[in-house]
Design a protein around this motif. Structure first.
Motif, mmCIF file in Angstrom:
data_model
loop_
_atom_site.group_PDB
_atom_site.id
_atom_site.type_symbol
_atom_site.label_atom_id
_atom_site.label_comp_id
_atom_site.label_asym_id
_atom_site.label_seq_id
_atom_site.Cartn_x
_atom_site.Cartn_y
_atom_site.Cartn_z
ATOM 1 N N GLN A 36 73.217 -66.006 29.309
ATOM 2 C CA GLN A 36 73.431 -64.970 27.890
ATOM 3 C C GLN A 36 75.283 -64.742 27.305
ATOM 4 O O GLN A 36 74.803 -65.008 26.192
ATOM 5 C CB GLN A 36 73.228 -63.577 28.554
ATOM 6 C CG GLN A 36 71.727 -63.136 29.436
ATOM 7 C CD GLN A 36 71.519 -62.228 29.693
ATOM 8 O OE1 GLN A 36 72.258 -61.150 30.048
ATOM 9 N NE2 GLN A 36 70.335 -62.069 29.924
ATOM 10 N N ASP A 37 76.067 -65.626 28.088
ATOM 11 C CA ASP A 37 77.261 -65.459 27.626
ATOM 12 C C ASP A 37 77.589 -67.012 26.471
ATOM 13 O O ASP A 37 76.561 -67.732 26.747
ATOM 14 C CB ASP A 37 78.050 -65.529 28.687
ATOM 15 C CG ASP A 37 79.580 -65.342 27.492
ATOM 16 O OD1 ASP A 37 80.264 -64.247 28.177
ATOM 17 O OD2 ASP A 37 79.996 -66.735 27.377
ATOM 18 N N LEU A 39 78.997 -68.595 25.256
ATOM 19 C CA LEU A 39 80.215 -69.374 24.926
ATOM 20 C C LEU A 39 80.269 -70.416 26.344
ATOM 21 O O LEU A 39 79.685 -71.513 26.484
ATOM 22 C CB LEU A 39 81.435 -68.933 25.232
ATOM 23 C CG LEU A 39 82.403 -69.039 24.228
ATOM 24 C CD1 LEU A 39 83.894 -68.362 24.726
ATOM 25 C CD2 LEU A 39 82.214 -69.508 23.063
ATOM 26 N N LEU A 40 79.176 -70.096 27.144
ATOM 27 C CA LEU A 40 79.335 -70.603 28.767
ATOM 28 C C LEU A 40 76.995 -71.495 28.141
ATOM 29 O O LEU A 40 77.547 -72.313 28.727
ATOM 30 C CB LEU A 40 79.452 -69.533 29.773
ATOM 31 C CG LEU A 40 80.523 -68.911 30.352
ATOM 32 C CD1 LEU A 40 80.411 -68.238 31.616
ATOM 33 C CD2 LEU A 40 81.424 -70.801 30.371
ATOM 34 N N ASN A 41 76.408 -70.912 27.665
ATOM 35 C CA ASN A 41 75.526 -70.981 27.409
ATOM 36 C C ASN A 41 75.889 -72.091 26.388
ATOM 37 O O ASN A 41 74.854 -72.946 26.426
ATOM 38 C CB ASN A 41 74.474 -69.827 26.734
ATOM 39 C CG ASN A 41 73.160 -70.210 26.565
ATOM 40 O OD1 ASN A 41 72.703 -71.583 27.306
ATOM 41 N ND2 ASN A 41 72.490 -69.715 25.401
ATOM 42 N N SER A 42 76.466 -71.866 25.782
ATOM 43 C CA SER A 42 76.417 -73.532 24.003
ATOM 44 C C SER A 42 77.114 -75.194 25.239
ATOM 45 O O SER A 42 76.021 -75.962 24.591
ATOM 46 C CB SER A 42 77.772 -73.476 23.359
ATOM 47 O OG SER A 42 78.122 -73.738 22.519
ATOM 48 N N PHE A 43 78.425 -74.617 26.411
ATOM 49 C CA PHE A 43 78.085 -75.911 27.498
ATOM 50 C C PHE A 43 77.230 -76.691 28.390
ATOM 51 O O PHE A 43 77.118 -76.898 27.722
ATOM 52 C CB PHE A 43 79.560 -75.449 28.543
ATOM 53 C CG PHE A 43 80.815 -75.173 26.891
ATOM 54 C CD1 PHE A 43 81.689 -76.695 26.499
ATOM 55 C CD2 PHE A 43 81.830 -74.046 26.906
ATOM 56 C CE1 PHE A 43 82.674 -76.442 26.240
ATOM 57 C CE2 PHE A 43 83.334 -73.836 26.399
ATOM 58 C CZ PHE A 43 83.073 -75.402 25.598
ATOM 59 N N GLY A 44 76.292 -75.336 27.931
ATOM 60 C CA GLY A 44 75.354 -75.439 29.500
ATOM 61 C C GLY A 44 74.305 -76.194 28.473
ATOM 62 O O GLY A 44 73.856 -77.659 29.146
ATOM 63 N N HIS A 45 73.629 -76.386 26.498
ATOM 64 C CA HIS A 45 73.378 -76.861 25.900
ATOM 65 C C HIS A 45 73.867 -78.060 26.185
ATOM 66 O O HIS A 45 73.498 -78.942 26.332
ATOM 67 C CB HIS A 45 73.573 -76.123 24.714
ATOM 68 C CG HIS A 45 71.661 -76.910 23.913
ATOM 69 N ND1 HIS A 45 71.066 -76.805 24.478
ATOM 70 C CD2 HIS A 45 72.489 -76.868 22.949
ATOM 71 C CE1 HIS A 45 70.168 -77.945 23.487
ATOM 72 N NE2 HIS A 45 71.066 -77.705 22.721
ATOM 73 N N LEU A 46 74.937 -78.096 25.687
ATOM 74 C CA LEU A 46 75.716 -79.622 25.553
ATOM 75 C C LEU A 46 75.633 -80.405 26.467
ATOM 76 O O LEU A 46 75.259 -81.419 26.626
ATOM 77 C CB LEU A 46 77.079 -79.214 25.237
ATOM 78 C CG LEU A 46 77.580 -80.871 24.979
ATOM 79 C CD1 LEU A 46 77.356 -81.749 23.839
ATOM 80 C CD2 LEU A 46 79.607 -80.165 24.725
#
Length: 136
Positions: A36-37, A39-46
């Motif tokens: 749900q975070d 920033l962390l979600n964005s890196f996970g998607h990358l």
């Protein structure tokens, strides 16, 4: 064979995400919180994107830059974390990962109004250089 540039970006992801997770704000997060975070979600998607390509040039530079620039823009990150994200962007510039024409651009001309990658690279260079002057 996987492009070595993908490993460069993955290494920078690990560095920045590790610093974020060590920060006290994220210290108590559970795996559900990480999803749900933003920033962390964005890196996970990358990470998912990078795991499914063979060459970094298969994706536009804004795809792998976005999570790092989100960290820079975030008011929730500390100076050291912002510094790591800027250092990552600087590394991408130094290694020539930004500013190269992507596979799509090589195959077809950029229509008017398309992304001016050279201009974007220049602006990123300016931001990184300004940051280096501030911390020096």
């Amino acid at each position: 064979m996987v492009d070595k540039n993908i490993y460069i970006v993955q290494g920078e992801i690990s560095t920045v995400v590790g610093a974020i997770k060590r920060n006290s704000r994220w210290n108590t997060h559970t795996p559900l919180d990480e999803e749900q975070d933003p920033l962390l979600n964005s890196f996970g998607h990358l990470k998912e994107i990078l795991n499914n390509i063979k060459e970094l040039s298969d994706v536009e530079p804004n795809v792998f830059l976005r999570p790092f620039l989100e960290v820079v823009r975030s008011e929730d990150t500390t100076g050291p974390i912002t510094g790591l994200a800027l250092t990552s962007v600087n590394k991408f510039l130094s290694y020539g990962l930004i500013g190269k024409k992507s596979a799509i651009e090589r195959q077809s001309p950029v229509p008017s109004g398309g992304p001016p990658w050279d201009l974007i690279s220049d602006k990123i260079c300016t931001v990184v250089n300004d940051w280096h002057q501030i911390i020096s």
